[in-house]
Structures are given as structure tokens and as C-alpha cells.
Scaffold this motif. Structure first.
Motif, PDB file in Angstrom:
ATOM      1  N   LEU A  82       0.816  -1.214   0.000  1.00 28.63           N
ATOM      2  CA  LEU A  82       0.000   0.000   0.000  1.00 28.63           C
ATOM      3  C   LEU A  82       0.852   1.268   0.000  1.00 28.63           C
ATOM      4  N   THR A  83       2.057   1.181   0.522  1.00 30.88           N
ATOM      5  CA  THR A  83       2.922   2.354   0.600  1.00 30.88           C
ATOM      6  C   THR A  83       3.783   2.530  -0.646  1.00 30.88           C
ATOM      7  N   LEU A  84       4.337   1.439  -1.152  1.00 29.08           N
ATOM      8  CA  LEU A  84       5.310   1.541  -2.244  1.00 29.08           C
ATOM      9  C   LEU A  84       4.704   1.349  -3.626  1.00 29.08           C
ATOM     10  N   ASP A  85       3.456   0.920  -3.686  1.00 30.57           N
ATOM     11  CA  ASP A  85       2.840   0.673  -4.991  1.00 30.57           C
ATOM     12  C   ASP A  85       1.494   1.381  -5.107  1.00 30.57           C
ATOM     13  N   CYS A  86       1.424   2.592  -4.537  1.00 27.32           N
ATOM     14  CA  CYS A  86       0.151   3.315  -4.508  1.00 27.32           C
ATOM     15  C   CYS A  86       0.158   4.551  -5.394  1.00 27.32           C
ATOM     16  N   GLY A  87       1.281   4.824  -6.061  1.00 26.22           N
ATOM     17  CA  GLY A  87       1.327   5.970  -6.948  1.00 26.22           C
ATOM     18  C   GLY A  87       1.960   7.209  -6.362  1.00 26.22           C
ATOM     19  N   ASN A 132      -0.952  10.720 -17.543  1.00 25.74           N
ATOM     20  CA  ASN A 132      -0.140   9.523 -17.736  1.00 25.74           C
ATOM     21  C   ASN A 132      -0.608   8.430 -16.799  1.00 25.74           C
ATOM     22  N   ASN A 133      -0.306   7.167 -17.130  1.00 29.15           N
ATOM     23  CA  ASN A 133      -0.608   6.071 -16.215  1.00 29.15           C
ATOM     24  C   ASN A 133       0.669   5.628 -15.516  1.00 29.15           C
TER      25      ASN A 133
END
Length: 272
Positions: A22-27, A125-126
Motif C-alpha cells: 500500500l505504501t510503495l505501490d500506490c502511486g 499519464n498512467n
């Protein structure tokens, strides 16, 4: 929070409310990659790190005490009591259950320069493409740390590039923004340390004066790169969330609106 050195690793105990996914892959950051064993590898502050959770411990692989104390401890905000923050946010009816579902989101204390560049690149952008562009930028102009890892290039380095050089990395129309931004920071026209020391509203105005920086980019940079935890980025998802707060944000959000925003954003993406 306590830690000990075990062989070449730093093993951290006593950190609550910290979920790597949740912290490192949340954008909020774009240089972390999840590995097959569930750990994450990335580069920040000039350091490469592989971090994983093992039971109640977080293992910082091959990390010196100097790097941990000098950078990673602050980067992951390990001394902030996020458990207490979450309990406070639960005073809000919507967040009362949302926090339990997405428990463990932390705001990373990223480098101001890298965060601002990254969110300029993020416009229209995505996440997959943002990461690809930033990886190209770092591989082309960052310092080689070995093993295919590179630091984020400095403003001094990028200030020497042309618009065409940025376009060659796939930045599209954002190339002219990055070119102007890097030259402005290098010349001192844009003083990121000064901006970081200003009150929130003044800091936001300074960022909005930068060519190519709009309100969303400014608020994202303030929250994720300038340590303004009260910054509240609003995108299409958050506009929908705000319909649940017709009278404005609740009092329990005061001063930590940005942390609340992350939980609300996850709730919106999964429920609206």
C-alpha cells in the motif's frame, strides 16, 4: 521503533501501520519494484534498497547503519506514530472502516526535486508509463549504482539537456516543462529548499508559478516531496469523494489531510 544490525542487514521492530504494497505501490513513488519473494527493490536518496517484511520485522537488506539513520529512517517516517493518526482519522464515519481495509499506508518523505519532476511527468499519464519514463531518465543520466540501478539525475545534470533530449525519453509534451524546470532549479530561480520552508499556501503559490505545474501536480509534490502532510491532492476520484463531504473536510483531518486523502483515494478506486 527499535532496530539491530544482523550480519549485513538492518532489522527493524516495533513499527505499526506499515504495509509495503500500500505504501510503495500506490502511486506516490515510481521507483519501487515488487520482487517474487514479496520484497521491494528501489533507489532513493542515492541508495539502492531491498526491503521486506518478515513477521513483525522489516528487513533492510545489505544496509549500513549510516544509510539507515541518515536516510531510510526519515524516508519511511519510521518515528511517526501512524497508528495514533489512524485512530484519530477513524473519528470520520467514512474512514472508520476504510482504514481497517487499507491499513498501513504511509507517506514517504521523498526528495523534493525527484518528486516534483516525477509528478510533472505524471500529468495525463498512467503509472506503468510514468515508471518507464523515469527509469529511462535515470538510466540515461543518473549515477550507476551497479546491478541495473541508477540514481535520479540532479538538476545540474538535467539542466544541460535540450527539449529534444527529454522528448527522446518519451516524455512527450512534458519535455518543455522538464527542460524549463531543471534550468530554473539549477540557476536558483526556483529554490526548492526555500519553498519547503514556506507556509503551505505560499509554497503552493510558488510551485504554481513554475511552467507546467498545475494544482494537482503542485499538491502531489507538496505532499509527497515537501513534507506538507496537510496538502490534499484532488483528481477525478477525489472529486467524487468530496461529494461525501458537502460541508468540507472534518476536523479530525486537520493537519494530516494528505494522509486521509490516501485512504480516501484507495476507498474511491475500489468502491466508486
Amino acid at each position: 521503533m527499535t532496530y539491530e544490525r544482523v550480519k549485513n542487514d538492518i532489522v527493524v521492530k516495533g513499527v505499526e501501520c506499515f504495509d509495503l504494497d500500500l505504501t510503495l505501490d500506490c502511486g506516490q513513488a515510481f521507483r519501487w519494484v515488487k520482487q517474487e519473494d514479496g520484497s521491494y527493490s528501489g533507489v532513493a536518496g542515492g541508495y539502492y534498497l531491498n526491503i521486506m517484511k518478515d513477521g513483525d520485522c522489516f528487513i533492510f537488506k545489505d544496509t549500513s547503519e549510516e544509510a539507515f539513520e541518515g536516510f531510510w529512517r526519515h524516508y519511511f517516517d519510521l518515528d511517526k506514530d501512524y497508528a495514533a493518526i489512524c485512530e484519530r482519522l477513524k473519528e470520520d464515519e467514512l474512514l472508520a472502516s476504510t482504514i481497517d481495509t487499507y491499513y498501513g499506508i504511509r507517506i514517504l518523505n521523498q526528495d523534493s526535486w525527484e518528486a516534483l519532476c516525477s509528478f510533472v511527468i505524471s500529468q495525463q499519464n498512467n503509472i506503468k508509463r510514468i515508471k518507464l519514463i523515469i527509469n529511462r531518465l535515470c538510466a540515461a543520466y543518473g549515477k550507476d549504482l551497479g546491478g541495473g540501478s541508477y540514481t535520479f539525475p540532479s538538476a545540474e545534470t538535467l539542466s544541460k539537456l535540450s527539449v529534444e533530449d527529454f522528448e527522446a525519453l518519451g516524455t512527450g509534451y512534458r519535455a518543455k516543462y522538464l527542460e524549463r524546470l531543471s534550468k530554473g532549479v539549477m540557476s536558483g530561480e526556483i529554490d526548492l529548499n526555500k519553498i519547503k520552508a514556506l507556509p503551505l499556501d505560499e509554497a503552493r503559490k510558488e510551485l504554481l508559478n513554475i511552467y507546467g505545474v498545475g494544482i494537482k501536480v503542485a499538491n502531489c509534490a507538496l505532499l509527497f516531496g515537501f513534507e506538507f502532510y496537510s496538502a490534499f491532492p484532488v483528481d477525478v476520484w477525489m472529486k467524487r469523494v468530496m461529494e461525501y463531504y458537502p460541508d468540507g473536510l472534518p476536523e479530525c483531518f486537520e493537519g494530516i489531510e494528505g494522509i486521509a486523502q490516501q485512504y480516501l483515494f484507495h476507498w474511491a478506486r475500489n468502491n466508486l
